[in-house]
Design a protein around this motif. Sequence first.
Motif, PDB file in Angstrom:
ATOM      1  N   UNK A   1       0.829  -1.205   0.000  1.00  0.00           N
ATOM      2  CA  UNK A   1       0.000   0.000   0.000  1.00  0.00           C
ATOM      3  C   UNK A   1       0.870   1.264   0.000  1.00  0.00           C
ATOM      4  N   UNK A   2       1.929   1.261   0.792  1.00  0.00           N
ATOM      5  CA  UNK A   2       2.851   2.403   0.829  1.00  0.00           C
ATOM      6  C   UNK A   2       3.488   2.620  -0.540  1.00  0.00           C
ATOM      7  N   UNK A   3       3.906   1.550  -1.187  1.00  0.00           N
ATOM      8  CA  UNK A   3       4.515   1.654  -2.516  1.00  0.00           C
ATOM      9  C   UNK A   3       3.534   2.253  -3.518  1.00  0.00           C
ATOM     10  N   UNK A   4       2.284   1.807  -3.456  1.00  0.00           N
ATOM     11  CA  UNK A   4       1.259   2.346  -4.365  1.00  0.00           C
ATOM     12  C   UNK A   4       1.043   3.837  -4.096  1.00  0.00           C
ATOM     13  N   UNK A   5       0.935   4.209  -2.819  1.00  0.00           N
ATOM     14  CA  UNK A   5       0.718   5.620  -2.475  1.00  0.00           C
ATOM     15  C   UNK A   5       1.854   6.502  -2.981  1.00  0.00           C
ATOM     16  N   UNK A   6       3.087   6.112  -2.723  1.00  0.00           N
ATOM     17  CA  UNK A   6       4.221   6.923  -3.150  1.00  0.00           C
ATOM     18  C   UNK A   6       4.307   7.004  -4.670  1.00  0.00           C
ATOM     19  N   UNK A   7       3.996   5.909  -5.341  1.00  0.00           N
ATOM     20  CA  UNK A   7       3.995   5.942  -6.800  1.00  0.00           C
ATOM     21  C   UNK A   7       2.922   6.907  -7.298  1.00  0.00           C
ATOM     22  N   UNK A   8       1.751   6.845  -6.700  1.00  0.00           N
ATOM     23  CA  UNK A   8       0.661   7.709  -7.122  1.00  0.00           C
ATOM     24  C   UNK A   8       0.995   9.180  -6.850  1.00  0.00           C
ATOM     25  N   UNK A   9       1.471   9.479  -5.650  1.00  0.00           N
ATOM     26  CA  UNK A   9       1.815  10.867  -5.309  1.00  0.00           C
ATOM     27  C   UNK A   9       2.858  11.429  -6.261  1.00  0.00           C
ATOM     28  N   UNK A  10       3.855  10.626  -6.583  1.00  0.00           N
ATOM     29  CA  UNK A  10       4.919  11.141  -7.438  1.00  0.00           C
ATOM     30  C   UNK A  10       4.529  11.123  -8.915  1.00  0.00           C
TER      31      UNK A  10
ATOM     32  N   UNK B   1      12.226  11.988  -9.514  1.00  0.00           N
ATOM     33  CA  UNK B   1      10.948  11.344  -9.211  1.00  0.00           C
ATOM     34  C   UNK B   1      10.842   9.983  -9.888  1.00  0.00           C
ATOM     35  N   UNK B   2      11.251   9.912 -11.152  1.00  0.00           N
ATOM     36  CA  UNK B   2      11.187   8.630 -11.868  1.00  0.00           C
ATOM     37  C   UNK B   2      12.102   7.609 -11.190  1.00  0.00           C
ATOM     38  N   UNK B   3      13.324   8.029 -10.856  1.00  0.00           N
ATOM     39  CA  UNK B   3      14.252   7.121 -10.167  1.00  0.00           C
ATOM     40  C   UNK B   3      13.684   6.710  -8.814  1.00  0.00           C
ATOM     41  N   UNK B   4      13.058   7.630  -8.107  1.00  0.00           N
ATOM     42  CA  UNK B   4      12.457   7.315  -6.820  1.00  0.00           C
ATOM     43  C   UNK B   4      11.347   6.291  -6.946  1.00  0.00           C
ATOM     44  N   UNK B   5      10.526   6.439  -7.968  1.00  0.00           N
ATOM     45  CA  UNK B   5       9.446   5.469  -8.197  1.00  0.00           C
ATOM     46  C   UNK B   5      10.021   4.080  -8.458  1.00  0.00           C
ATOM     47  N   UNK B   6      11.056   4.030  -9.299  1.00  0.00           N
ATOM     48  CA  UNK B   6      11.667   2.739  -9.624  1.00  0.00           C
ATOM     49  C   UNK B   6      12.279   2.101  -8.378  1.00  0.00           C
ATOM     50  N   UNK B   7      13.090   2.855  -7.647  1.00  0.00           N
ATOM     51  CA  UNK B   7      13.802   2.283  -6.500  1.00  0.00           C
ATOM     52  C   UNK B   7      12.922   2.116  -5.265  1.00  0.00           C
ATOM     53  N   UNK B   8      12.127   3.116  -4.931  1.00  0.00           N
ATOM     54  CA  UNK B   8      11.306   3.032  -3.716  1.00  0.00           C
ATOM     55  C   UNK B   8      10.111   2.109  -3.933  1.00  0.00           C
ATOM     56  N   UNK B   9       9.214   2.511  -4.828  1.00  0.00           N
ATOM     57  CA  UNK B   9       8.016   1.696  -5.047  1.00  0.00           C
ATOM     58  C   UNK B   9       8.369   0.347  -5.655  1.00  0.00           C
ATOM     59  N   UNK B  10       9.211   0.364  -6.673  1.00  0.00           N
ATOM     60  CA  UNK B  10       9.612  -0.895  -7.306  1.00  0.00           C
ATOM     61  C   UNK B  10      10.290  -1.836  -6.332  1.00  0.00           C
ATOM     62  N   UNK B  11      11.161  -1.284  -5.486  1.00  0.00           N
ATOM     63  CA  UNK B  11      11.838  -2.106  -4.489  1.00  0.00           C
ATOM     64  C   UNK B  11      10.856  -2.730  -3.507  1.00  0.00           C
ATOM     65  N   UNK B  12       9.879  -1.938  -3.055  1.00  0.00           N
ATOM     66  CA  UNK B  12       8.876  -2.486  -2.135  1.00  0.00           C
ATOM     67  C   UNK B  12       8.001  -3.530  -2.817  1.00  0.00           C
TER      68      UNK B  12
ATOM     69  N   UNK C   1      17.360   4.308  -1.244  1.00  0.00           N
ATOM     70  CA  UNK C   1      17.879   5.075  -2.383  1.00  0.00           C
ATOM     71  C   UNK C   1      16.723   5.778  -3.097  1.00  0.00           C
ATOM     72  N   UNK C   2      15.598   5.085  -3.230  1.00  0.00           N
ATOM     73  CA  UNK C   2      14.417   5.700  -3.832  1.00  0.00           C
ATOM     74  C   UNK C   2      13.900   6.859  -3.008  1.00  0.00           C
ATOM     75  N   UNK C   3      13.895   6.690  -1.686  1.00  0.00           N
ATOM     76  CA  UNK C   3      13.484   7.779  -0.812  1.00  0.00           C
ATOM     77  C   UNK C   3      14.389   8.995  -0.963  1.00  0.00           C
TER      78      UNK C   3
END
Length: 152
Positions: free
Chosen positions: A58-67, A100-111, A128-130
């Motif tokens: 859920x956190x990964x989805x939220x961060x992806x959506x926000x960004x 933002x794109x790198x953050x989505x890949x590393x943060x959301x993708x990693x989760x 790293x995504x954060x």
Amino acid sequence: MTPESKLFALHGRSALLIGTIVCGMAVALGAFGAHALEGAIGKWYESGVAIKRLANWHTAVEYQFFHGIALICLGLWQNFTAHGTTPHRSAGMVTAMACYVAGIVFFSGGLFLWVLTASKVFVAIVPLGGLCFLLGWLAFFLTVLKQQALRT
């Protein structure tokens, strides 16, 4: 429109397109997590861990959506400032977009990958995504400050 302004307008369109794709994917991944994953994850993890992993999803989805929304805002900003402005005003927006794109890949993708595989390799890239998200917001902030200073 100068060639430099055309380049920054192109980045603005890219941010809009990427942002809409990222948001659409967030909706699909959120639905997947709420419906398909919720039933399967109880078989993969113990009860308490399964609840935590669903929260991670859920956190990964939220961060992806926000960004994704932030990318759309960047695209709108780029398109707005590309007309009649000097190119250096938009360089920070291009940096923010990349962060933002790198953050989505590393943060959301990693989760997402961590929840699906339980491999600690994937959770290791989440910070790293954060950091990428924070750098993106810093670039956005500094660019807005710089543009406001140029207007006064």
